[in-house]
Design a protein around this motif. Structure first.
Motif, PDB file in Angstrom:
ATOM      1  N   SER A 127     -43.515   2.712   5.714  1.00  0.00           N
ATOM      2  CA  SER A 127     -42.326   1.790   5.713  1.00  0.00           C
ATOM      3  C   SER A 127     -41.545   2.053   4.457  1.00  0.00           C
ATOM      4  O   SER A 127     -40.183   2.106   4.621  1.00  0.00           O
ATOM      5  CB  SER A 127     -42.814   0.299   5.665  1.00  0.00           C
ATOM      6  N   ILE A 128     -42.114   2.128   3.161  1.00  0.00           N
ATOM      7  CA  ILE A 128     -41.180   2.524   2.171  1.00  0.00           C
ATOM      8  C   ILE A 128     -40.477   3.827   2.445  1.00  0.00           C
ATOM      9  O   ILE A 128     -39.300   3.774   2.085  1.00  0.00           O
ATOM     10  CB  ILE A 128     -42.246   2.357   0.772  1.00  0.00           C
ATOM     11  N   ALA A 143     -30.742   0.627  -6.265  1.00  0.00           N
ATOM     12  CA  ALA A 143     -31.000   0.314  -4.735  1.00  0.00           C
ATOM     13  C   ALA A 143     -32.576   0.398  -4.562  1.00  0.00           C
ATOM     14  O   ALA A 143     -33.007  -0.472  -3.851  1.00  0.00           O
ATOM     15  CB  ALA A 143     -30.366   1.388  -4.100  1.00  0.00           C
ATOM     16  N   VAL A 144     -33.128   1.256  -5.103  1.00  0.00           N
ATOM     17  CA  VAL A 144     -34.741   1.389  -4.812  1.00  0.00           C
ATOM     18  C   VAL A 144     -35.425   0.212  -5.569  1.00  0.00           C
ATOM     19  O   VAL A 144     -36.543  -0.267  -5.154  1.00  0.00           O
ATOM     20  CB  VAL A 144     -35.336   2.768  -5.518  1.00  0.00           C
ATOM     21  N   HIS A 164     -37.859  -6.778  -3.105  1.00  0.00           N
ATOM     22  CA  HIS A 164     -38.041  -7.483  -2.059  1.00  0.00           C
ATOM     23  C   HIS A 164     -39.058  -7.224  -1.046  1.00  0.00           C
ATOM     24  O   HIS A 164     -39.616  -7.853  -0.439  1.00  0.00           O
ATOM     25  CB  HIS A 164     -36.733  -7.531  -1.231  1.00  0.00           C
ATOM     26  N   PHE A 165     -39.571  -5.847  -0.993  1.00  0.00           N
ATOM     27  CA  PHE A 165     -40.572  -5.688   0.019  1.00  0.00           C
ATOM     28  C   PHE A 165     -41.810  -5.734  -0.438  1.00  0.00           C
ATOM     29  O   PHE A 165     -42.546  -6.284   0.150  1.00  0.00           O
ATOM     30  CB  PHE A 165     -40.219  -3.858   0.147  1.00  0.00           C
ATOM     31  N   LEU A 166     -42.134  -5.384  -1.784  1.00  0.00           N
ATOM     32  CA  LEU A 166     -43.570  -5.360  -2.223  1.00  0.00           C
ATOM     33  C   LEU A 166     -44.173  -6.775  -2.018  1.00  0.00           C
ATOM     34  O   LEU A 166     -45.372  -6.787  -1.827  1.00  0.00           O
ATOM     35  CB  LEU A 166     -43.627  -4.852  -3.233  1.00  0.00           C
ATOM     36  N   TYR A 174     -49.819  -5.414  -6.638  1.00  0.00           N
ATOM     37  CA  TYR A 174     -48.873  -4.193  -6.797  1.00  0.00           C
ATOM     38  C   TYR A 174     -48.154  -4.375  -8.088  1.00  0.00           C
ATOM     39  O   TYR A 174     -48.040  -5.275  -8.843  1.00  0.00           O
ATOM     40  CB  TYR A 174     -47.951  -4.236  -5.689  1.00  0.00           C
ATOM     41  N   ARG A 175     -47.657  -2.870  -8.497  1.00  0.00           N
ATOM     42  CA  ARG A 175     -46.618  -2.938  -9.523  1.00  0.00           C
ATOM     43  C   ARG A 175     -46.043  -1.613  -9.242  1.00  0.00           C
ATOM     44  O   ARG A 175     -46.306  -0.868  -8.441  1.00  0.00           O
ATOM     45  CB  ARG A 175     -47.202  -3.007 -11.085  1.00  0.00           C
ATOM     46  N   PHE A 176     -44.679  -1.622  -9.772  1.00  0.00           N
ATOM     47  CA  PHE A 176     -43.860  -0.400  -9.550  1.00  0.00           C
ATOM     48  C   PHE A 176     -43.167  -0.137 -11.142  1.00  0.00           C
ATOM     49  O   PHE A 176     -42.714  -1.030 -11.913  1.00  0.00           O
ATOM     50  CB  PHE A 176     -42.917  -0.431  -8.806  1.00  0.00           C
TER      51      PHE A 176
END
Length: 140
Positions: free
Chosen positions: A70-71, A104-105, A111-113, A120-122
């Motif tokens: 999906s990502i 944008a990413v 919003h998605f995670l 999670y983390r990013f």
């Protein structure tokens, strides 16, 4: 470069005393291509269930793959981003991208995670030389 047409290769390695796996996009081992995507994107997801090595199995493995797909689909269609691959270490799946479109990413992931119902983390950082994934590409 779309991941659906890419060639991936797998590596086994050890991380903190546990077996680990990496699936890496071989087609991105190209200096001129790398220069186009100056920001690394690392998304870490903690599986809810896992085996004695900390790796997801069965339905959890399938769910993490669907989340990754999906990502990939969104980022490849809506941003200038390439999918490097992922690693699986003890209790963590780390999905790796490089992008031109940092904001944008970041907005998409913000919003998605929260919808994935997993811890999670990013992290997105400038990495014009792809130093964060250099060890994988040195093994090719």
């Amino acid at each position: 470069m779309k991941s659906a047409q890419a060639t991936y290769t797998g590596f086994e390695f050890e991380f903190e005393g546990f077996p680990a796996l990496a699936i890496i996009n071989k087609d991105l081992n190209n200096e001129s291509l790398k220069n186009q995507y100056p920001f690394s994107v690392f998304i870490s997801i903690v599986p809810d269930s896992y085996n004695e090595y900390g790796h997801p199995e069965g339905a959890e493995y399938d769910l993490l793959n669907e989340i990754e797909k999906s990502i990939i689909q969104y980022l490849e269609e809506q941003t200038r981003t390439v999918h490097v691959g992922h690693t699986t270490v003890y209790r963590e799946r780390e999905i790796i991208f490089y992008t031109k479109d940092k904001e944008a990413v970041e907005d998409f992931l913000d919003h998605f995670l929260p919808t994935i119902e997993r811890e999670y983390r990013f992290d997105i950082e400038q990495d014009e030389t792809w130093e964060n994934v250099a060890a994988f590409y040195e093994l090719l």
